[in-house]
Motif scaffolding. Structure first.
Motif, PDB file in Angstrom:
ATOM      1  N   TYR A  89       0.824  -1.207   0.000  1.00 30.53           N
ATOM      2  CA  TYR A  89       0.000   0.000   0.000  1.00 30.53           C
ATOM      3  C   TYR A  89       0.860   1.260   0.000  1.00 30.53           C
ATOM      4  O   TYR A  89       1.970   1.278   0.539  1.00 30.53           O
ATOM      5  CB  TYR A  89      -0.887   0.050   1.253  1.00 30.53           C
ATOM      6  N   ARG A 126      -1.738  -0.920  -4.029  1.00 29.65           N
ATOM      7  CA  ARG A 126      -3.001  -0.179  -3.953  1.00 29.65           C
ATOM      8  C   ARG A 126      -2.758   1.163  -3.276  1.00 29.65           C
ATOM      9  O   ARG A 126      -2.022   1.253  -2.278  1.00 29.65           O
ATOM     10  CB  ARG A 126      -4.045  -0.964  -3.142  1.00 29.65           C
ATOM     11  N   LEU A 128      -4.043   4.226  -0.992  1.00 30.95           N
ATOM     12  CA  LEU A 128      -4.981   4.468   0.096  1.00 30.95           C
ATOM     13  C   LEU A 128      -5.188   5.968   0.242  1.00 30.95           C
ATOM     14  O   LEU A 128      -4.279   6.758  -0.005  1.00 30.95           O
ATOM     15  CB  LEU A 128      -4.439   3.930   1.426  1.00 30.95           C
ATOM     16  N   LEU A 167      -8.324   2.429  -1.552  1.00 28.68           N
ATOM     17  CA  LEU A 167      -8.766   1.880  -0.272  1.00 28.68           C
ATOM     18  C   LEU A 167      -8.604   2.950   0.798  1.00 28.68           C
ATOM     19  O   LEU A 167      -8.191   4.077   0.524  1.00 28.68           O
ATOM     20  CB  LEU A 167      -7.961   0.623   0.060  1.00 28.68           C
ATOM     21  N   ALA A 196      -7.752  -0.748   4.743  1.00 31.08           N
ATOM     22  CA  ALA A 196      -6.444  -1.367   4.544  1.00 31.08           C
ATOM     23  C   ALA A 196      -5.468  -1.003   5.649  1.00 31.08           C
ATOM     24  O   ALA A 196      -4.471  -1.693   5.847  1.00 31.08           O
ATOM     25  CB  ALA A 196      -5.866  -0.939   3.195  1.00 31.08           C
ATOM     26  N   HIS A 197      -5.724   0.077   6.352  1.00 28.41           N
ATOM     27  CA  HIS A 197      -4.812   0.522   7.417  1.00 28.41           C
ATOM     28  C   HIS A 197      -5.636   1.310   8.428  1.00 28.41           C
ATOM     29  O   HIS A 197      -6.598   1.995   8.058  1.00 28.41           O
ATOM     30  CB  HIS A 197      -3.704   1.395   6.841  1.00 28.41           C
ATOM     31  N   TYR A 255     -10.249  -8.254  10.025  1.00 30.94           N
ATOM     32  CA  TYR A 255      -9.145  -7.367   9.631  1.00 30.94           C
ATOM     33  C   TYR A 255      -7.838  -7.888  10.212  1.00 30.94           C
ATOM     34  O   TYR A 255      -7.754  -8.199  11.404  1.00 30.94           O
ATOM     35  CB  TYR A 255      -9.433  -5.951  10.149  1.00 30.94           C
ATOM     36  N   GLY A 257      -4.690  -6.253   9.457  1.00 29.96           N
ATOM     37  CA  GLY A 257      -3.672  -5.238   9.218  1.00 29.96           C
ATOM     38  C   GLY A 257      -3.187  -4.586  10.497  1.00 29.96           C
ATOM     39  O   GLY A 257      -3.427  -5.068  11.602  1.00 29.96           O
ATOM     40  N   ARG A 305      -6.666  -9.653   3.196  1.00 29.61           N
ATOM     41  CA  ARG A 305      -6.445  -8.227   3.049  1.00 29.61           C
ATOM     42  C   ARG A 305      -7.617  -7.595   2.316  1.00 29.61           C
ATOM     43  O   ARG A 305      -8.214  -8.222   1.450  1.00 29.61           O
ATOM     44  CB  ARG A 305      -5.167  -7.965   2.243  1.00 29.61           C
TER      45      ARG A 305
END
Length: 329
Positions: A89, A126, A128, A167, A196-197, A255, A257, A305
């Motif tokens: 990411y 990806r 973010l 994302l 994602a985070h 999740y 992450g 993910r």
């Protein structure tokens, strides 16, 4: 902290990422080996890592196209570095023209952003977008980032085609002072497989000041665009956010992450010792809410993910519901 400590190695790598330029060598057209040696092409962006086309911070006016091109080159270099380092990411913001309505920036963004999303996707990365309003980009402290609300997050996720949209870097602290329910916003983003985070940052709201100034803060006597006067960011456990509930939602959704502390607390800052104390307060508050993985690292555990096309929680991987643990020092 010794030179071989994992955290020190990460700090050293971050330093290289911020101070060396990528120079692809002959016979290495992808720049992959060069990126591993020089770790990127990432130059300090002075807070201007924006994929859109806003004017410079604090200078309202039409978009600066030369600045936009510079930022886009910088973002592509970050993507190249992420690919070389096997980082999935790259986080950014989406600037807008603050002299026009938000809708006036959406239309050009729909032309400008997909090529950047495609560039990242073609390299297995990806992009973010964080839900920070970036109020410092607007002279009156209004949102300057085209990703500050769930509505705009959905719009960003829809750009670039299947599996290529932006994302989300989820930060609950901004949502609270904007009047958005952080749990409902997280549930929505998790349902769509967008998260994602996660950044763990708390916020303290002055209700009396909100009544006086309104949602976006003071206007007369405002010292800077970020001087709203009715909220301040705190380390987790020192504000109003229920991280027990939020992390439980992450567990439930599978999740797996990071939940990374972002320290902007003025009470526990200013000196290295106070900053370290603030980080310890945050860690002590969050520690009971996360589980250890097989490598001994703390994680929210389970699941794929975001963007993999399967965000269904695995019931057998869900830890028991966490109990609050309010720090006392």
């Amino acid at each position: 902290m010794g030179r071989h400590h994992p955290a020190q190695r990460q700090l050293d790598l971050a330093h290289r990422l911020l101070h060396h330029r990528l120079t692809p060598r002959r016979g290495d057209p992808s720049g992959r080996r060069a990126a591993r040696r020089s770790a990127a092409g990432l130059l300090p962006a002075a807070g201007r890592n924006r994929a859109g086309a806003p004017p410079a911070p604090g200078r309202p006016g039409p978009p600066d196209r030369a600045e936009r091109d510079r930022v886009h080159r910088h973002l592509r270099a970050r993507v190249d570095a992420a690919r070389a380092l096997d980082v999935p990411y790259v986080n950014t913001f989406v600037g807008r023209d603050v002299t026009r309505p938000v809708a006036g920036s959406v239309e050009p963004a729909e032309r400008i952003l997909p090529p950047l999303l495609d560039y990242a996707a073609e390299r297995g990365v990806r992009l973010l977008a964080e839900n920070c309003p970036m109020e410092g980009w607007h002279p009156d402290g209004y949102p300057g980032n085209l990703a500050d609300s769930p509505e705009l997050g959905d719009w960003m996720a829809g750009l670039g085609g299947e599996g290529r949209g932006s994302l989300l870097t989820y930060d609950p602290s901004h949502l609270v002072w904007l009047g958005i329910d952080p749990v409902a916003a997280l549930d929505h983003a998790l349902d769509r497989g967008m998260v994602a985070h996660v950044q763990a940052k708390d916020v303290e709201i002055d209700e009396a000041a909100r009544t006086r100034y309104g949602v976006f803060g003071r206007t007369v006597g405002r010292g800077s665009p970020t001087d709203g006067g009715r909220w301040r960011y705190r380390v987790p456990g020192r504000g109003s956010i229920d991280f027990n509930r939020l992390v439980d939602r992450l567990h439930e959704a599978g999740y797996d992450g990071a939940v990374a502390v972002e320290h902007e607390d003025p009470v526990w800052g200013g000196t290295l010792d106070r900053t370290k104390t603030g980080l310890r307060i945050a860690a002590d508050h969050l520690r009971p809410f996360v589980a250890r993985n097989s490598r001994g690292r703390r994680t929210t555990e389970g699941g794929r993910r975001p963007g993999d096309g399967d965000t269904t929680a695995r019931p057998d991987a869900r830890p028991p519901r966490c109990q609050p643990n309010w720090p006392t020092s």
